[in-house]
Design a protein around this motif. Structure first.
Motif, PDB file in Angstrom:
ATOM      1  N   UNK A   1       0.883  -1.263  -0.084  1.00  0.00           N
ATOM      2  CA  UNK A   1      -0.048  -0.025  -0.148  1.00  0.00           C
ATOM      3  C   UNK A   1       1.060   1.182  -0.049  1.00  0.00           C
ATOM      4  N   UNK A   2       0.599   2.248  -0.949  1.00  0.00           N
ATOM      5  CA  UNK A   2       1.617   3.394  -1.097  1.00  0.00           C
ATOM      6  C   UNK A   2       1.052   4.325  -0.181  1.00  0.00           C
ATOM      7  N   UNK A   3       1.799   5.478  -0.139  1.00  0.00           N
ATOM      8  CA  UNK A   3       1.660   6.590   0.683  1.00  0.00           C
ATOM      9  C   UNK A   3       0.244   7.296   0.373  1.00  0.00           C
ATOM     10  N   UNK A   4       0.048   7.152  -1.112  1.00  0.00           N
ATOM     11  CA  UNK A   4      -1.284   8.015  -1.471  1.00  0.00           C
ATOM     12  C   UNK A   4      -2.414   7.142  -0.839  1.00  0.00           C
ATOM     13  N   UNK A   5      -2.218   5.918  -1.092  1.00  0.00           N
ATOM     14  CA  UNK A   5      -3.578   4.961  -0.521  1.00  0.00           C
ATOM     15  C   UNK A   5      -3.538   5.264   0.954  1.00  0.00           C
ATOM     16  N   UNK A   6      -2.592   5.488   1.643  1.00  0.00           N
ATOM     17  CA  UNK A   6      -2.590   5.322   3.127  1.00  0.00           C
ATOM     18  C   UNK A   6      -3.382   6.725   3.344  1.00  0.00           C
ATOM     19  N   UNK A   7      -2.947   8.012   2.564  1.00  0.00           N
ATOM     20  CA  UNK A   7      -3.580   9.135   3.007  1.00  0.00           C
ATOM     21  C   UNK A   7      -5.086   8.809   2.595  1.00  0.00           C
ATOM     22  N   UNK A   8      -5.276   8.594   1.288  1.00  0.00           N
ATOM     23  CA  UNK A   8      -6.865   8.495   1.060  1.00  0.00           C
ATOM     24  C   UNK A   8      -7.648   7.761   2.333  1.00  0.00           C
ATOM     25  N   UNK A   9      -7.062   6.611   2.688  1.00  0.00           N
ATOM     26  CA  UNK A   9      -7.813   5.727   3.623  1.00  0.00           C
ATOM     27  C   UNK A   9      -7.850   6.678   4.893  1.00  0.00           C
ATOM     28  N   UNK A  10      -6.822   7.574   5.203  1.00  0.00           N
ATOM     29  CA  UNK A  10      -6.903   8.256   6.304  1.00  0.00           C
ATOM     30  C   UNK A  10      -8.078   9.381   6.207  1.00  0.00           C
TER      31      UNK A  10
END
Length: 160
Positions: A1-10
């Protein structure tokens, strides 16, 4: 899971399969809708609108700010006046922000001097310029046109 995906999930920007019609309702684990004080975010809808707006704006053609001026080509009128009475027509052309090249070969010298005097006043009034470009040839330009050339300086020194 990339940084962008983590931010989107957050920030809950990931697609939710369960979107609710009422923003103040949320579904519990037993699929019973209950009223809450906070609206449930529908990020997908607003996010897709933002994305579609970005796509639409990036696909549009670039248009000049002054499109009419970009399309309209500068015009240079070449005239051979024969009488002094034609000078008003020449002045009207200058007032329409167009350049004029005048050839006085068919006009008497004293009449041509009067025309030049009249046009010097006209070009002064519109902050334009009048230059000699030949023995009996002059160019009158509005403020938006600049004449350049060393040859013009040499011709200026000759008497008309």
């Amino acid at each position: 899971m990339g940084m962008k995906d983590r931010l989107n999930n957050f920030f809950f920007l990931e697609d939710d399969s369960e979107e609710l019609d009422n923003p103040f309702e949320k579904t519990t684990s037993t699929n019973i809708k209950e009223k809450t004080a906070e609206p449930v975010k529908k990020e997908k809808t607003s996010n897709s609108k933002d994305q579609s707006m970005r796509k639409a704006s990036s696909n549009q053609n670039i248009v000049a700010i002054n499109q009419q001026q970009a399309i309209k080509k500068p015009r240079i009128n070449v005239l051979e006046p024969r009488t002094y009475s034609e000078v008003q027509g020449v002045a009207d052309i200058l007032l329409n922000n167009q350049s004029v090249i005048l050839n006085f070969r068919r006009m008497e010298k004293d009449q041509a001097k009067k025309v030049i005097d009249f046009l010097m006043g006209t070009t002064y009034a519109i902050k334009g310029d009048i230059e000699r470009i030949g023995e009996e040839i002059f160019v009158c330009t509005p403020q938006s046109v600049e004449l350049d050339g060393a040859e013009l300086q040499a011709l200026k020194k000759q008497d008309f």
